[in-house]
Design a protein around this motif. Structure first.
Motif, short mmCIF file in Angstrom:
data_model
loop_
_atom_site.label_atom_id
_atom_site.label_comp_id
_atom_site.label_asym_id
_atom_site.label_seq_id
_atom_site.Cartn_x
_atom_site.Cartn_y
_atom_site.Cartn_z
N TYR A 182 0.84 -1.21 0.00
CA TYR A 182 0.00 0.00 0.00
C TYR A 182 0.87 1.25 0.00
O TYR A 182 0.63 2.19 -0.77
N SER A 183 1.90 1.26 0.85
CA SER A 183 2.80 2.39 0.94
C SER A 183 3.51 2.65 -0.39
O SER A 183 3.73 3.80 -0.78
N LEU A 228 2.21 1.69 9.19
CA LEU A 228 2.24 2.27 7.86
C LEU A 228 3.13 3.51 7.82
O LEU A 228 3.88 3.72 6.86
N PHE A 264 6.69 2.48 7.40
CA PHE A 264 7.01 2.07 6.04
C PHE A 264 7.10 3.28 5.11
O PHE A 264 7.96 3.34 4.21
N ASP A 265 6.21 4.25 5.31
CA ASP A 265 6.27 5.48 4.51
C ASP A 265 7.59 6.21 4.74
O ASP A 265 8.20 6.75 3.80
#
Length: 214
Positions: A15-16, A42, A45-46
């Motif tokens: 998704y990231s 998240l 990860f971003d």
């Protein structure tokens, strides 16, 4: 709200990185808006992705690159809503934005046994749908030809693997075969995304499958 079933690292990283189909993006974004733990993961990860981008060597661009980019932005359709969408109902903001409101804005279609669905407009590589399952009603026994993400928005359901309450997400792949049952109490409303048709055992669900796009 205590969430026990979360997104995997693989899904959050995809998704990231912008690698998921739109339908899966919708489910992930909706779950992340409800789940502090997945939102924090998240963000990490971003941050890693941002650090990697900063290490990439710069590439010289042509003199007209900026003007071309601005022209493309000007050509995009303008948003008609100027104020944030209110989400006083059960739909978190990412989902309410797709639906155009809350439950009252959903155009349900009956698919049998009191169960209703509403297919949401997304890209063709995967399908997103809302499911309304009356309390005590079971979804026909089925397996999967791909991946299915199911996020509970109201009520709860259980299958052979576990129980899933509001905010919980079930990740099912080709190895999972189950019979989800909406538990007693509130009717169960879920947001589900699939990238391949389900594999039903029963004849009637198999015959109805092309009609209801499941």
């Amino acid at each position: 709200m205590k969430i026990r079933h979360h997104l995997s690292d693989q899904l959050l990283m995809a998704y990231s990185a912008g690698q998921l189909p739109e339908a899966f993006n919708l489910v992930v974004a909706t779950h992340v808006s409800m789940c502090d733990e997945c939102r924090a993961r998240l963000a990490s990860f971003d941050a890693v992705g941002g650090a990697l981008i900063e290490e990439i060597d710069e590439i010289a661009m042509g003199e007209a690159a900026l003007e071309a980019a601005l022209a493309r932005i000007d050509g995009l359709p303008q948003a008609t809503r100027t104020e944030p969408l209110k989400t006083a109902g059960i739909f978190p903001a990412p989902l309410a934005d797709y639906v155009g409101g809350d439950l009252s804005a959903v155009r349900w279609r009956r698919i049998g046994g009191g169960v209703k669905q509403a297919i949401l407009p997304t890209g063709r590589s995967a399908t997103a749908r809302l499911l309304y399952i009356p309390a005590g009603v079971a979804v026909p026994d089925h397996g999967h030809r791909g991946m299915e993400l199911t996020l509970v928005l109201q009520g709860a359901f259980a299958d052979e693997n576990d129980r899933f309450d509001r905010g919980d997400i079930e990740i099912a792949d080709e190895e999972v075969e189950h019979t989800p049952v909406a538990l007693a109490g509130e009717d169960c409303i879920c947001l589900a995304a699939t990238d391949a048709p389900l594999r039903f055992r029963g004849l009637v669900p198999r015959l109805a499958q092309p009609l209801f796009r499941i």
